[in-house]
Motif scaffolding. Structure first.
Motif, PDB file in Angstrom:
ATOM      1  N   TYR A 261     -10.874  24.654 -39.039  1.00 27.62           N
ATOM      2  CA  TYR A 261     -10.380  25.758 -38.815  1.00 27.62           C
ATOM      3  C   TYR A 261      -9.161  26.289 -38.339  1.00 27.62           C
ATOM      4  CZ  TYR A 261      -8.608  30.646 -40.831  1.00 27.62           C
ATOM      5  OH  TYR A 261      -8.207  32.091 -40.688  1.00 27.62           O
ATOM      6  N   ARG A 262      -8.208  26.795 -38.425  1.00 27.63           N
ATOM      7  CA  ARG A 262      -7.083  27.124 -37.432  1.00 27.63           C
ATOM      8  C   ARG A 262      -6.115  28.411 -37.933  1.00 27.63           C
ATOM      9  NH1 ARG A 262      -7.236  21.723 -36.396  1.00 27.63           N
ATOM     10  NH2 ARG A 262      -7.486  21.223 -34.444  1.00 27.63           N
ATOM     11  N   GLN A 263      -6.449  29.251 -37.035  1.00 23.42           N
ATOM     12  CA  GLN A 263      -5.667  30.725 -37.293  1.00 23.42           C
ATOM     13  C   GLN A 263      -4.674  30.356 -36.527  1.00 23.42           C
ATOM     14  OE1 GLN A 263      -7.138  33.306 -39.354  1.00 23.42           O
ATOM     15  NE2 GLN A 263      -5.491  35.381 -38.685  1.00 23.42           N
ATOM     16  N   ALA A 264      -3.229  31.388 -36.358  1.00 20.24           N
ATOM     17  CA  ALA A 264      -2.855  31.474 -34.840  1.00 20.24           C
ATOM     18  C   ALA A 264      -1.940  32.484 -35.460  1.00 20.24           C
ATOM     19  CB  ALA A 264      -1.174  30.262 -35.195  1.00 20.24           C
ATOM     20  N   PHE A 265      -2.057  33.439 -34.290  1.00 24.51           N
ATOM     21  CA  PHE A 265      -1.461  34.149 -33.718  1.00 24.51           C
ATOM     22  C   PHE A 265      -0.688  34.330 -32.864  1.00 24.51           C
ATOM     23  CE2 PHE A 265      -6.151  34.606 -34.996  1.00 24.51           C
ATOM     24  CZ  PHE A 265      -5.754  35.798 -35.866  1.00 24.51           C
ATOM     25  N   PRO A 266       0.440  34.656 -32.653  1.00 27.34           N
ATOM     26  CA  PRO A 266       1.733  34.247 -31.527  1.00 27.34           C
ATOM     27  C   PRO A 266       1.770  35.441 -31.007  1.00 27.34           C
ATOM     28  CG  PRO A 266       2.692  34.401 -33.934  1.00 27.34           C
ATOM     29  CD  PRO A 266       0.624  34.402 -34.208  1.00 27.34           C
ATOM     30  N   LEU A 267       1.506  35.279 -30.062  1.00 28.00           N
ATOM     31  CA  LEU A 267       1.226  35.918 -27.925  1.00 28.00           C
ATOM     32  C   LEU A 267       3.116  36.716 -28.664  1.00 28.00           C
ATOM     33  CD1 LEU A 267       0.077  36.372 -26.391  1.00 28.00           C
ATOM     34  CD2 LEU A 267       1.379  34.762 -25.146  1.00 28.00           C
ATOM     35  N   ARG A 268       3.694  36.501 -28.744  1.00 27.54           N
ATOM     36  CA  ARG A 268       4.696  37.789 -28.514  1.00 27.54           C
ATOM     37  C   ARG A 268       4.408  39.280 -29.947  1.00 27.54           C
ATOM     38  NH1 ARG A 268       9.238  37.757 -24.927  1.00 27.54           N
ATOM     39  NH2 ARG A 268       9.263  34.957 -25.390  1.00 27.54           N
ATOM     40  N   ALA A 269       3.947  38.759 -30.930  1.00 25.35           N
ATOM     41  CA  ALA A 269       3.763  39.864 -31.682  1.00 25.35           C
ATOM     42  C   ALA A 269       3.045  41.199 -31.028  1.00 25.35           C
ATOM     43  CB  ALA A 269       3.431  39.756 -32.577  1.00 25.35           C
ATOM     44  N   ALA A 270       1.612  40.811 -29.512  1.00 29.18           N
ATOM     45  CA  ALA A 270       0.907  41.154 -29.668  1.00 29.18           C
ATOM     46  C   ALA A 270       1.824  41.631 -28.224  1.00 29.18           C
ATOM     47  CB  ALA A 270      -0.296  40.612 -28.806  1.00 29.18           C
ATOM     48  N   LEU A 271       2.925  41.227 -27.152  1.00 30.62           N
ATOM     49  CA  LEU A 271       3.990  42.000 -27.221  1.00 30.62           C
ATOM     50  C   LEU A 271       4.314  42.882 -26.872  1.00 30.62           C
ATOM     51  CD1 LEU A 271       4.449  38.280 -24.354  1.00 30.62           C
ATOM     52  CD2 LEU A 271       1.722  40.205 -24.161  1.00 30.62           C
ATOM     53  N   GLU A 272       5.252  42.231 -27.860  1.00 29.57           N
ATOM     54  CA  GLU A 272       5.702  43.717 -28.898  1.00 29.57           C
ATOM     55  C   GLU A 272       5.460  45.110 -28.847  1.00 29.57           C
ATOM     56  OE1 GLU A 272       8.881  43.421 -28.620  1.00 29.57           O
ATOM     57  OE2 GLU A 272       9.169  41.467 -27.996  1.00 29.57           O
ATOM     58  N   GLU A 273       4.294  44.719 -29.618  1.00 22.08           N
ATOM     59  CA  GLU A 273       3.178  45.776 -30.216  1.00 22.08           C
ATOM     60  C   GLU A 273       2.521  46.419 -28.133  1.00 22.08           C
ATOM     61  OE1 GLU A 273       0.814  48.290 -32.023  1.00 22.08           O
ATOM     62  OE2 GLU A 273       1.975  46.968 -33.274  1.00 22.08           O
ATOM     63  N   ALA A 274       2.781  45.621 -27.239  1.00 19.19           N
ATOM     64  CA  ALA A 274       2.702  46.081 -26.307  1.00 19.19           C
ATOM     65  C   ALA A 274       3.030  47.317 -25.301  1.00 19.19           C
ATOM     66  CB  ALA A 274       1.334  45.808 -25.133  1.00 19.19           C
ATOM     67  N   LYS A 275       4.253  46.879 -25.896  1.00 11.36           N
ATOM     68  CA  LYS A 275       5.683  47.571 -25.449  1.00 11.36           C
ATOM     69  C   LYS A 275       5.812  48.892 -26.052  1.00 11.36           C
ATOM     70  CE  LYS A 275       8.596  43.353 -24.351  1.00 11.36           C
ATOM     71  NZ  LYS A 275       9.710  42.506 -25.171  1.00 11.36           N
ATOM     72  N   LYS A 276       5.581  48.727 -27.168  1.00  7.69           N
ATOM     73  CA  LYS A 276       5.301  50.354 -28.151  1.00  7.69           C
ATOM     74  C   LYS A 276       4.462  51.134 -27.142  1.00  7.69           C
ATOM     75  CE  LYS A 276       5.024  47.875 -32.536  1.00  7.69           C
ATOM     76  NZ  LYS A 276       4.960  48.250 -33.976  1.00  7.69           N
ATOM     77  N   HIS A 277       3.474  51.045 -26.576  1.00  8.27           N
ATOM     78  CA  HIS A 277       2.681  51.765 -25.580  1.00  8.27           C
ATOM     79  C   HIS A 277       2.957  52.321 -24.695  1.00  8.27           C
ATOM     80  CE1 HIS A 277      -0.558  51.306 -29.105  1.00  8.27           C
ATOM     81  NE2 HIS A 277      -0.164  50.017 -28.621  1.00  8.27           N
ATOM     82  N   SER A 278       4.342  51.339 -24.059  1.00  6.82           N
ATOM     83  CA  SER A 278       4.449  51.749 -22.411  1.00  6.82           C
ATOM     84  C   SER A 278       5.114  50.303 -22.261  1.00  6.82           C
ATOM     85  CB  SER A 278       3.304  51.488 -21.596  1.00  6.82           C
ATOM     86  OG  SER A 278       3.360  52.184 -19.591  1.00  6.82           O
TER      87      SER A 278
END
Length: 324
Positions: A261-278
């Protein structure tokens, strides 16, 4: 007269609650006043005992070596009355290991939600490396102790035939790629069907920890669902422990023997979420993806059912660079 006042002032400065009692001398020829100090209890814990008790609960008593040991601890109010704040630092967990050694560690009162009438939270064995054998747990609150609870950690061969990992897409210089994925890969080399909640959903969250190399920035959050979750497949069913009767009610993954089983989590989405905090300024960063999969092995009431769900920890860390 002045001696009386001086004694009163001294006692006030001592900050202790003591009563002054004037006593008349028994000698009729000498009339004097002496002072006896009678201690008056000023202990708030003695004045208002909490109408609450500690709680410790195991969802199962058999664990596989290598899984995340999980159990519940908390405080239950017997009458619904507010628990005095001064008791919030009295929670302790004592763990006795298979080799007979033990440790007692403080358990913090939760800071989120309404907890003044009790709470419940998931707990584990901490950073200690798990040993095969029998563990005994006792939870304490306000001097009250639960009955001992026992769990056993066993070497389960089938778990060595299930491999789960996060894999980062990399750039040519070896760093994590901003535009790549963090892919969860699960190999089922066992002879049993595996089932688990779909990672990233509300019942199987993926945690992200991000910090800058110079320690000037840190952010911890859950991976955002936007971008990979199908909104039409969301479920309102929530649970603490995954089971066979729940698998059909929530978005779940089934892997048959020999499948991957493979499931991809785009790293860009994590970085965009981090930018919401700082703000993410230029520099070198380290990012960690973490998840705990609640896996059902085989079918209900089969050989491995007493161990299920097996909580398989998955984590991976990588560095990346922001140039501007």
């Amino acid at each position: 007269m002045y001696g009386w006042l001086i004694c009163l002032i001294c006692l006030a400065l001592l900050g202790d609650s003591r009563a002054l009692v004037m006593q008349e001398a028994t000698n009729p020829d000498v009339r004097w006043f002496g002072f006896s100090l009678l201690r008056v209890t000023n202990n708030p814990q003695a004045q208002r005992q909490p109408d609450a008790v500690p709680m410790l609960r195991l969802d199962k008593s058999r664990f596989a070596l290598g899984e995340s040991v999980f159990f519940w601890v908390g405080v239950e109010s017997k009458s619904g009355a507010i628990i005095p704040r001064e008791y919030q630092d009295t929670c302790r967990l004592t763990i006795t290991r298979p080799d007979g050694t033990n440790k007692t560690e403080p358990v913090s009162w939760p800071i989120d939600g309404s907890t003044d009438r009790g709470w419940r939270g998931g707990y584990g064995l901490g950073p200690d490396k798990a040993q095969p054998g029998r563990y005994t747990l006792v939870f304490e609150f306000a001097g009250q102790r639960t009955l001992p609870a026992t769990l056993v950690i066993e070497d389960v061969p089938i778990l060595r035939r299930i491999k789960a990992e996060f894999v980062f897409s990399r750039t040519s210089d070896g760093f994590a790629s901003h535009d790549g994925n963090v892919t969860l890969i699960i190999n089922n080399w066992s002879d049993h069907v595996l089932r688990f909640p779909r990672p990233g959903d509300d019942n199987s969250l993926v945690s992200v920890s991000l910090f800058k190399s110079d320690r000037s920035y840190r952010s911890d959050f859950f991976y955002p669902a936007v971008g990979f979750r199908d909104p039409d497949k969301r479920s309102d069913t929530s649970f603490d422990t995954f089971a066979w009767d729940i698998a059909s009610k929530v978005p779940s993954v089934t892997i048959r023997p020999g499948e991957t089983y493979r499931q991809a989590f785009p790293l860009r989405a994590a970085l965009e979420e981090a930018k919401k905090h700082s703000f993410l300024g230029p520099g070198r960063y380290h990012i960690t993806f973490t998840a705990t999969l609640q896996v059902l092995i085989g079918e209900k009431d089969e050989k491995w059912s007493e161990f299920c769900p097996v909580r398989i920890p998955v984590a991976a860390a990588e560095a990346f660079v922001i140039t501007r």
